[in-house]
Design an enzyme around this catalytic site. Structure first.
Site, short mmCIF file in Angstrom:
data_model
loop_
_atom_site.label_atom_id
_atom_site.label_comp_id
_atom_site.label_asym_id
_atom_site.label_seq_id
_atom_site.Cartn_x
_atom_site.Cartn_y
_atom_site.Cartn_z
CB CYS A 225 -0.92 0.02 1.22
SG CYS A 225 -2.20 -1.25 1.19
CB CYS A 397 13.46 7.01 -5.74
SG CYS A 397 14.20 6.10 -4.36
#
Length: 440
Positions: A225, A397
């Site tokens: 998630c 990132c």
């Protein structure tokens, strides 16, 4: 009154309220004892709208619920909707396993928790919520990480288990232990706008998780998630369906004669759909529930079943120390007026992540797109016209994982030599350097 005393007073009031409810329940039981009712008068009022539904079996069905013990593993996106419905329905004892704490990023989907409970153990937050909802039930919390050493001790004594976890490793463990203890499992998962649900080891005749999935998915195919995101109502609906299936099990709607293994798939976007597929039954060669099974209680508890090795893990640690820079070092070169003249700044997060929040100087090329270029410099130059083999490239990132993989790609596939990733990524920079940047 300071916050400490206010919190202390609130806790005392909550304890007194629960004690009052329990005393009223005990008094009601004494008053009703002469009439030999199986439920208190307050329980008749509480569950009346449920008991008059013919499928529940009336009072007898309600007594079944009261005498049942259900363990919920995970008080997150799936557990949060399942728990209050089980409590509201009158399941007599509910156990909650979760060692995680409530975070702000949980609250859009884990609606059993609230902002005042950020930092609190999820199992404790859930306990407080459902005991307020129904003081007639008993709630036991297990603020531990489920593993091979403690699973049997936690599971024993429960009639049903809800697997509300989000990793294949834990799903295999839950299923294996449940099979060895003869417990039926309601198992589900959800990600993005989709979810799936099934019943495992039904009455010790149904298939287990290994029957469906003898081998786990490759680690790079598993998205959490945290990485893939989730729509709250979508996973909430799947969690609610878990509660429905659990009630059907308790009330005897499913029998050995009518039960057929199934997998239910829900999709919320673009149009909602719910499909149910018939699944194969128990497999004779299954290592856990088959005839010649090797996954026994003894093997699990001794650690002979290595779930970490079996399921694998993505190895992000692929860069040497000199190929990485800290957020402090990045800040120094980023603040240099000639930063862009000296460096190419690459953000390899997915585009929809980049659009939420990014450095204006960064060029976004998702790591998937980098992989698809397969080392072709011309394709990269279409996105980065100024890039050359001797360019200084800094890669960022979200957490500093994909940036390492991108560093390896640019060095090993494209042939660049001056490439470094930012350790800890965008979120580490926000935490340590600039908290005014949106963190999602």
């Amino acid at each position: 009154m300071n916050d400490y005393h206010l919190e202390d007073t609130t806790s005392e009031l909550e304890a007194l309220r629960l004690e009052n409810a329990q005393l009223r329940e005990q008094l009601a039981k004494r008053e009703d004892s002469s009439r030999d009712y199986p439920l208190s008068l307050e329980e008749y009022q509480r569950y009346g709208r449920q008991m008059i539904v013919e499928e529940t079996g009336g009072v007898a069905g309600q007594v079944k619920l009261k005498n049942t013990r259900v363990l919920v593993v995970g008080a997150g996106g799936l557990g949060c909707p399942a728990l209050p419905y089980l409590a509201g329905a009158g399941v007599g004892q509910i156990g909650i396993v979760d060692n995680d704490v409530v975070e702000t990023s949980n609250l859009h989907r884990q609606v059993l928790h609230d902002s005042s409970r950020v930092g609190m153990l999820k199992c404790e937050s859930a306990r407080q919520y459902i005991t307020k909802l129904n003081p007639h039930i008993n709630v036991v919390t297990y603020p531990v990480r489920l593993n091979s050493s403690n699973a049997f001790d936690i599971f024993k004594g429960y009639n049903y288990i809800l697997d509300c976890t989000d990793s294949p490793l834990t799903r295999y463990l839950v299923s294996d232990v449940a099979v060895n203890l003869g417990i039926t499992v309601v198992s589900a998962s959800g990600l993005g706008t989709e979810g799936q649900l099934t019943i495992l080891n039904f009455n010790n005749i149904g298939p287990c998780y290994r029957c469906f999935y003898p081998t786990p998915p490759p680690p790079n195919a598993v998205t959490s998630c945290q990485e893939g995101g989730v729509i709250g109502p979508c996973i909430g609906l799947v969690g609610t369906m878990m509660a429905v299936e659990t009630l059907k099990l308790i009330l005897g709607i499913y029998t050995n004669e009518n039960f057929s293994p199934f997998l239910m798939l829900y999709s919320g976007f673009p149009q909602q759909s719910l499909r149910t597929f018939k699944m194969r039954g128990r497999q004779e060669k299954c290592l856990c529930c088959g005839k010649n099974r090797t996954i026994t209680k003894e093997a699990i508890e001794k650690g002979e079943i290595n779930y970490e090795l079996f399921c694998g893990a993505r190895n992000y640690n692929v860069c040497e120390p000199d190929e990485r820079i800290s957020v402090d070092a990045f800040q120094r070169i980023y603040k240099d007026d000639e930063f862009l003249a000296k460096h190419i700044f690459l953000d390899v997060r997915p585009s929809h992540h980049y659009e939420i929040s990014h450095f204006p100087e960064a060029v976004n090329i998702p790591i998937k797109n980098l992989r698809d270029m397969n080392g072709d410099l011309k394709k990269l130059q279409e996105k980065l016209p100024s890039v050359e083999k001797d360019s200084n490239i800094v890669i960022l990132c979200r957490y500093g994982n994909d940036s390492q993989l991108a560093t390896r790609l640019l060095k090993d596939k494209f042939g660049f030599s001056n490439v470094r990733d930012v350790r800890g990524g965008y979120f580490k920079y926000i935490d340590d350097i600039d908290q005014t940047i949106p963190k999602y």
